[in-house]
Enzyme design. Structure first.
Site, PDB file in Angstrom:
ATOM      1  N   LYS A 232       2.246 -27.979  33.151  1.00 19.07           N
ATOM      2  CA  LYS A 232       3.250 -28.996  33.653  1.00 19.07           C
ATOM      3  C   LYS A 232       2.629 -30.363  33.453  1.00 19.07           C
ATOM      4  CE  LYS A 232       4.701 -26.352  37.935  1.00 19.07           C
ATOM      5  NZ  LYS A 232       5.014 -26.373  39.293  1.00 19.07           N
ATOM      6  N   GLU A 244      12.677 -39.929  36.553  1.00 24.46           N
ATOM      7  CA  GLU A 244      11.920 -40.570  37.248  1.00 24.46           C
ATOM      8  C   GLU A 244      10.835 -39.679  38.230  1.00 24.46           C
ATOM      9  OE1 GLU A 244      13.502 -42.943  40.393  1.00 24.46           O
ATOM     10  OE2 GLU A 244      11.913 -44.417  40.289  1.00 24.46           O
TER      11      GLU A 244
END
Ligand code: NAP
Length: 450
Positions: A232, A244
Site C-alpha cells: 500500500k 489527497e
C-alpha cells in the site's frame, strides 16, 4: 485462476511462447516433459529409448493429473499429450486449452529433429505425426491459434487471444499473501449484480516484485487494481497521480488505469465513514477513542480529525507510537489529541468520555492468538457510544459481544471492508453506485458462500 494449456506438435512454440506468456501474466510456468525429467532424473529421449513410449506416456499422464489440480500456470505439453483422453480431461478441468497451429513447413525449417524422440525418423515422420494428431488437437482446443510469424509478432497475437479469453484485462487485487483475500468475492458480487461484464481476480505479487508487476501492467491489460499488504505504501512511487486522501494517509489501496496513466486512491477511510453513518453515527463534534497506533489507526485518526471530531484519543501499548500519530494528525488539522497507555488506567478513563471507540489493533482477530485481557473498560462507556472493531474475522468478536451485552451500538470490520470495495468500484466504473443496496448484495453472497 485457470491455467493456460498449450498443445500442438513438436516445434509449434509451446515452450518459447509459454514462457513469454507466463512472464507477462505473472503466472507460473510448467513444461510437462521437463516435469517428467525432473521427477525421474532421466531425459525424455532416454525414457523412450530404454523403457519405450508407453512407459513415458504413463509418466506424462501422472504429470498431467498433478498439474490439472494447479491454478495460475501456463502449461506447455508434449506433442503426444492428446493421445490419451485422460490427460486432456485432467488438463481441461482447470485449464483453457490453446492449440498452437504452426505450418509443418515452418516447423520443419525451425526445429532440430535430433532432440525430439519421435522425430528421429526425419521430416517425413514429423509430417505424418502432425496429420495424424491434428484432429485430436482441434477437438481438445478451446481456441486454435495460427502462429506462422516470427516469435515476437506471434506472441503479441497470442496475448490478444488470451486477453480475449478473459485472462487479462478486467480488475484485480494484488498482495502477498493473496490466497485468502475476500476481494474477488466482493467485487464479483457487485459486478454480477450490476451486469458489468468484467472479471476480478487475485494476483500474487510477492514482496520485492512490485516494480516488475507495474512494468508488466500493459501486458495484463488491467483497467484497475486494489492493493493489500504489503504494497500500500510502496505503490505510491509508481503512480502518475495520487489523490489527497491517499497522499495524507500515505497509503493507496486502489489504482485506476486511465489512458495508460496510474491514478491512486485510498477508499479505506471513506469505507469506514459509510459504515459509521450506516450505524447512525458521525465523527463531527464527537470524541473518538482509537485503540492501537499502527497503519490503520493513523489513517482513522486523520480521517476523524478531517471529519470534524473535537477530541481524538490514541491509546497504544507503545505510547511513543501514539505520540507519532498525534504529531501526524496535528500536522494537518488543528484538533485536540490525547495519547496514553492501552494497558493502564487510561483505558477506562478515556472510554468514559468517548462517543466512538475503535479497535485498530489485531486483538481478537482469528488466528492472531491474543485478545483484550479484559473487557471491563467497556462498562465505563456512555450508553450513546458506538464500539467499532476493525477486525473482520470473526465477524462478531469478543469485544463486540461484550459491547452488545452492555447495550452499546456495535459495528464489525466487514462493513468497512465491503464499503471500501464498493467505493473502489465507483472509481473503476466512473459512476455513483447505490452503496447500501450493494452492501446487502455482497453480504447475501458471503452468507451463501459460508
Ligand atoms: P499494524 O500497522 O500492524 O498496527 C497494529 C497496531 O496494533 C499497532 O499499534 C500494534 O502495536 C498494536 N498491537 C498489536 N498487537 C497488540 C497487542 N497484543 N496488544 C496491544 N496492541 C497490539 O496493523 P494495521 O494495518 O493498522 O491493522 C490493524 C487491524 O485493523 C488489523 O486487525 C487489521 O485486520 C484491521 N484492518 C481492518 C480493515 C477493514 O477493512 N476492516 C482495514 C485495515 C485494517 P505495536 O506497534 O506495538 O506492535
Amino acid at each position: 485462476m485457470k491455467n493456460i494449456v498449450l498443445i500442438g506438435p513438436s516445434g509449434a512454440g509451446k515452450a518459447t511462447l509459454g514462457r513469454m506468456v507466463a512472464k507477462t501474466l505473472g503466472y507460473g510456468y510448467v513444461d510437462l516433459d521437463e516435469m517428467v525429467e525432473d521427477k525421474t532424473g532421466l531425459a525424455v529421449l532416454d525414457i523412450f529409448g530404454d523403457q519405450g513410449e508407453e512407459a513415458f506416456r504413463d509418466m506424462e499422464a501422472r504429470a498431467a493429473r498433478e498439474v490439472g489440480g494447479w491454478s495460475g500456470y501456463v502449461v506447455a505439453t508434449g506433442g503426444g499429450v492428446v493421445l490419451r483422453e485422460g490427460n486432456m480431461a485432467a488438463l481441461r478441468k482447470n485449464g483453457f486449452v490453446i492449440f498452437l497451429d504452426r505450418d509443418q513447413e515452418t516447423i520443419a525449417r525451425d526445429i532440430v529433429l535430433d532432440y525430439r524422440p519421435l522425430l528421429t525418423g526425419g521430416i517425413g515422420k514429423l509430417f505424418s505425426l502432425i496429420q495424424e494428431r491434428r484432429p485430436l488437437y482441434e477437438n481438445n482446443a478451446d481456441a486454435i491459434f495460427k502462429n506462422n510469424g516470427p516469435w515476437e509478432e506471434t506472441f503479441e497475437q497470442l496475448m490478444r487471444v488470451i486477453r480475449g479469453a478473459g485472462f487479462a484485462g478486467g480488475y484485480a487485487v494484488i498482495g502477498d499473501p493473496i490466497a485468502h483475500t475476500l476481494s474477488p468475492l466482493i467485487h464479483g458480487a457487485v459486478f454480477t449484480h450490476l451486469g458489468v461484464d468484467e472479471h476480478y481476480r487475485g494476483i500474487h505479487v510477492p514482496r520485492g516484485t512490485l516494480g516488475e508487476f507495474v512494468e508488466s501492467l500493459e501486458g495484463f491489460g488491467i483497467k484497475g487494481f486494489n492493493i493489500t499488504i504489503p504494497h500500500k505504501q510502496e505503490i505510491i512511487q509508481y503512480l502518475d497521480e495520487v489523490d489527497e486522501e491517499a497522499r495524507l494517509a500515505h497509503s493507496v489501496n486502489t489504482v485506476v488505469v486511465r489512458d495508460g496513466k496510474l491514478h491512486g486512491y485510498n477508499t479505506d477511510m471513506n469505507g469506514l465513514m459509510s459504515s459509521i453513518r450506516d450505524n447512525g453515527h458521525e465523527f463531527w463534534g464527537r470524541v473518538v477513542l482509537i485503540l492501537g497506533a499502527g497503519g490503520v489507526a493513523s489513517s482513522v485518526a486523520l480521517k476523524a480529525a478531517r471529519e470534524g471530531a473535537v477530541h481524538i484519543i490514541v491509546l497504544a501499548r507503545r505510547v511513543a507510537a501514539a505520540e507519532e500519530v498525534r504529531q501526524r494528525v496535528q500536522g494537518v488539522v488543528e484538533v485536540e489529541v490525547s495519547v496514553g497507555d492501552l494497558g493502564g488506567e487510561d483505558l477506562p478513563r478515556y472510554t468514559a468520555l468517548s462517543d466512538v471507540i475503535i479497535n485498530a489493533t489485531p486483538l481478537g482477530m482469528r488466528g492472531y492468538g491474543e485478545d483484550f485481557p479484559s473487557f471491563e473498560f467497556l462498562k465505563a462507556a456512555p450508553k450513546r457510544a458506538l464500539v467499532y472493531d476493525l477486525v473482520y474475522a470473526p465477524p462478531l468478536t469478543q469485544l463486540l459481544l461484550h459491547a452488545q451485552e452492555l447495550g452499546l451500538g456495535t459495528c464489525g470490520g466487514l462493513a468497512m471492508l465491503v464499503y471500501q470495495a464498493i467505493i473502489a468500484d465507483e472509481l473503476y466504473l466512473d459512476r455513483e453506485l447505490d452503496k447500501k443496496e450493494l452492501y446487502k448484495v455482497v453480504v447475501d453472497q458471503m452468507n451463501k458462500n459460508k
